[in-house]
Design an enzyme around this catalytic site. Sequence first.
Site, mmCIF file in Angstrom:
data_model
loop_
_atom_site.group_PDB
_atom_site.id
_atom_site.type_symbol
_atom_site.label_atom_id
_atom_site.label_comp_id
_atom_site.label_asym_id
_atom_site.label_seq_id
_atom_site.Cartn_x
_atom_site.Cartn_y
_atom_site.Cartn_z
ATOM 1 N N SER A 1 0.861 -1.185 0.000
ATOM 2 C CA SER A 1 0.000 0.000 0.000
ATOM 3 C C SER A 1 0.894 1.230 0.000
ATOM 4 C CB SER A 1 -0.887 0.016 1.248
ATOM 5 O OG SER A 1 -1.482 1.291 1.446
ATOM 6 N N TYR B 1 -0.948 -0.351 10.412
ATOM 7 C CA TYR B 1 -1.166 -0.713 9.009
ATOM 8 C C TYR B 1 -0.035 -0.181 8.144
ATOM 9 C CZ TYR B 1 -3.363 -1.115 4.429
ATOM 10 O OH TYR B 1 -3.618 -1.429 3.111
#
Length: 246
Positions: free
Chosen positions: A144, A157
């Site tokens: 990501s 995350y």
Amino acid sequence: MSQASKTVLITGGGTGVGRATALQLAARGYDIAINYSRSLEDAEQTKADVEALGRRAIVVRCDVSKDDEVRSMLATCEAEFGRLDGLVNNAGTTHFVDLADLEGMTESMWDDILGVNLKGAFFVTRAAVPLMKKTGGSIVNVASIAGITGVGSSLAYAASKGGMITMTKTLAQALAPEIRVNSVCPGVILSRWLKDHQARVDQNIAETPLKKASSTDDVAENITFLIDGGNMVTGQDIVVDGGYTL
């Protein structure tokens, strides 16, 4: 056109980017092993859609953060297909916690996110390598832009995806020349993950040069390229964000 016998395992393969990748690779002649942890109905639907394209598909439940379950999943893949030419480490999870809320990021949340996103990708890769080395192949880790910018749904995350990008480079060196390893870094994706965070999506789109968010197919196209092509590409990170990180 890829050989009909080639097989790919996609973790988190029943929904979102995993599902889109499964369908794109099936259309190119791959048989698909679809991993899921909770979304059985979605995984079964993806299986049916792969079969409608004329390819074989199996559904395998596994929590990728648990090494014993991962090894059992790979044993199933070997028993069913006898080979593994591609692996897409797509399984992921998060908790939405403001980056400044350090106390809000609990130990259980941290362990959950790192366990699936980073440790899980390592466990699946490790278990897949002996089978993949028999034919050679390609591994794609779905990271990501949070791993690049440090901004995302939560601190853990972003840390997990940053770790995945670094791990990709290490694995590319460790597994060469038989296996290529790359990652893709999506920006905001129009999927059910962000259905309750429309304001965040709208802000991201406004700050993106292409003025739109990625679809799951947009991301899957890059994964498919790295699995079914890109024979001289390894250790790389492909950013798919409409120019957001420029």
